[in-house]
Design a protein around this motif. Sequence first.
Motif, PDB file in Angstrom:
ATOM      1  N   VAL A  12       0.843  -1.191   0.000  1.00 45.80           N
ATOM      2  CA  VAL A  12       0.000   0.000   0.000  1.00 45.80           C
ATOM      3  C   VAL A  12       0.878   1.239   0.000  1.00 45.80           C
ATOM      4  O   VAL A  12       2.069   1.169   0.321  1.00 45.80           O
ATOM      5  N   GLN A  13       0.287   2.359  -0.342  1.00 47.42           N
ATOM      6  CA  GLN A  13       1.000   3.625  -0.247  1.00 47.42           C
ATOM      7  C   GLN A  13       0.858   4.184   1.160  1.00 47.42           C
ATOM      8  O   GLN A  13      -0.073   3.836   1.901  1.00 47.42           O
ATOM      9  N   ALA A  14       1.768   5.054   1.510  1.00 45.50           N
ATOM     10  CA  ALA A  14       1.712   5.696   2.820  1.00 45.50           C
ATOM     11  C   ALA A  14       0.350   6.351   3.011  1.00 45.50           C
ATOM     12  O   ALA A  14      -0.188   6.966   2.081  1.00 45.50           O
ATOM     13  N   GLY A  15      -0.198   6.189   4.201  1.00 44.88           N
ATOM     14  CA  GLY A  15      -1.523   6.699   4.482  1.00 44.88           C
ATOM     15  C   GLY A  15      -2.632   5.682   4.260  1.00 44.88           C
ATOM     16  O   GLY A  15      -3.774   5.911   4.667  1.00 44.88           O
ATOM     17  N   GLY A  16      -2.291   4.580   3.632  1.00 44.57           N
ATOM     18  CA  GLY A  16      -3.279   3.553   3.349  1.00 44.57           C
ATOM     19  C   GLY A  16      -3.545   2.637   4.530  1.00 44.57           C
ATOM     20  O   GLY A  16      -2.975   2.810   5.617  1.00 44.57           O
ATOM     21  N   SER A  17      -4.388   1.649   4.288  1.00 47.95           N
ATOM     22  CA  SER A  17      -4.804   0.740   5.357  1.00 47.95           C
ATOM     23  C   SER A  17      -4.714  -0.715   4.902  1.00 47.95           C
ATOM     24  O   SER A  17      -4.839  -0.996   3.704  1.00 47.95           O
ATOM     25  N   LEU A  18      -4.514  -1.573   5.870  1.00 45.04           N
ATOM     26  CA  LEU A  18      -4.558  -3.014   5.645  1.00 45.04           C
ATOM     27  C   LEU A  18      -5.188  -3.673   6.860  1.00 45.04           C
ATOM     28  O   LEU A  18      -5.048  -3.164   7.981  1.00 45.04           O
ATOM     29  N   THR A  19      -5.832  -4.796   6.628  1.00 40.01           N
ATOM     30  CA  THR A  19      -6.358  -5.592   7.732  1.00 40.01           C
ATOM     31  C   THR A  19      -5.749  -6.985   7.663  1.00 40.01           C
ATOM     32  O   THR A  19      -5.914  -7.696   6.663  1.00 40.01           O
ATOM     33  N   LEU A  20      -5.042  -7.343   8.705  1.00 33.87           N
ATOM     34  CA  LEU A  20      -4.443  -8.663   8.806  1.00 33.87           C
ATOM     35  C   LEU A  20      -5.380  -9.589   9.583  1.00 33.87           C
ATOM     36  O   LEU A  20      -6.044  -9.167  10.528  1.00 33.87           O
ATOM     37  N   SER A  21      -5.400 -10.842   9.194  1.00 32.75           N
ATOM     38  CA  SER A  21      -6.184 -11.861   9.891  1.00 32.75           C
ATOM     39  C   SER A  21      -5.271 -13.020  10.266  1.00 32.75           C
ATOM     40  O   SER A  21      -4.252 -13.259   9.609  1.00 32.75           O
ATOM     41  N   LEU A  80      -5.840  -7.511  12.906  1.00 33.46           N
ATOM     42  CA  LEU A  80      -5.115  -6.274  13.175  1.00 33.46           C
ATOM     43  C   LEU A  80      -5.453  -5.308  12.046  1.00 33.46           C
ATOM     44  O   LEU A  80      -5.030  -5.519  10.901  1.00 33.46           O
ATOM     45  N   VAL A  81      -6.220  -4.288  12.366  1.00 35.80           N
ATOM     46  CA  VAL A  81      -6.537  -3.245  11.408  1.00 35.80           C
ATOM     47  C   VAL A  81      -5.471  -2.167  11.522  1.00 35.80           C
ATOM     48  O   VAL A  81      -5.240  -1.620  12.604  1.00 35.80           O
ATOM     49  N   MET A  82      -4.838  -1.875  10.414  1.00 33.67           N
ATOM     50  CA  MET A  82      -3.744  -0.908  10.410  1.00 33.67           C
ATOM     51  C   MET A  82      -4.118   0.251   9.502  1.00 33.67           C
ATOM     52  O   MET A  82      -4.333   0.064   8.302  1.00 33.67           O
ATOM     53  N   ASN A  83      -4.214   1.420  10.089  1.00 33.83           N
ATOM     54  CA  ASN A  83      -4.553   2.638   9.354  1.00 33.83           C
ATOM     55  C   ASN A  83      -3.378   3.597   9.332  1.00 33.83           C
ATOM     56  O   ASN A  83      -2.457   3.500  10.140  1.00 33.83           O
ATOM     57  N   ASN A  84      -3.442   4.552   8.406  1.00 30.32           N
ATOM     58  CA  ASN A  84      -2.392   5.565   8.296  1.00 30.32           C
ATOM     59  C   ASN A  84      -1.002   4.916   8.297  1.00 30.32           C
ATOM     60  O   ASN A  84      -0.109   5.327   9.056  1.00 30.32           O
ATOM     61  N   LEU A  85      -0.833   3.945   7.448  1.00 33.95           N
ATOM     62  CA  LEU A  85       0.432   3.215   7.413  1.00 33.95           C
ATOM     63  C   LEU A  85       1.568   4.106   6.929  1.00 33.95           C
ATOM     64  O   LEU A  85       1.363   5.012   6.092  1.00 33.95           O
ATOM     65  N   LYS A  86       2.744   3.839   7.474  1.00 33.85           N
ATOM     66  CA  LYS A  86       3.936   4.610   7.152  1.00 33.85           C
ATOM     67  C   LYS A  86       4.992   3.682   6.548  1.00 33.85           C
ATOM     68  O   LYS A  86       4.986   2.477   6.819  1.00 33.85           O
ATOM     69  N   PRO A  87       5.917   4.216   5.779  1.00 34.82           N
ATOM     70  CA  PRO A  87       6.970   3.361   5.202  1.00 34.82           C
ATOM     71  C   PRO A  87       7.720   2.567   6.277  1.00 34.82           C
ATOM     72  O   PRO A  87       8.119   1.417   6.023  1.00 34.82           O
TER      73      PRO A  87
END
Length: 125
Positions: A12-21, A80-87
């Motif tokens: 994802v790009q910086a600022g994006g989100s991912l949800t891990l299961s 694990l919901v991850m928002n505002n991801l950073k490099p």
Amino acid sequence: QVQLVESGGGSVQAGGSLTLSCVGSGRNLRHWWMGWFRRTPEKEREGVAADDGAGETLYANFAKGRFTFSRDDDKNTMYLVMNNLKPEDTGMYYCATDAGRGKLLAEYTYNYNYRGRGTQVTVSA
């Protein structure tokens, strides 16, 4: 023997989100401690979040306000919901579980007895 399998990683790009299961098998994990840790280029292992199965969830400082842990004990699954991801969040993310004793600490989830094989998270600038 407990087995854990992660999914949901990606790029994802910086600022994006991912949800891990993470799905567990081998035994019912209700009331067990669950958590996530990661391995990044900067740190060999780093706890992310920990949950004691009794209502307490703790986060590492870098995860507070951006990451959210949850669990569904009926499905033996944690998220694990991850928002505002950073490099600097780029790395391999592992789920882990343990019968648990003592003090719950988010920083030491990598010490849990059972862990998955990990899912890669890549954050581009």
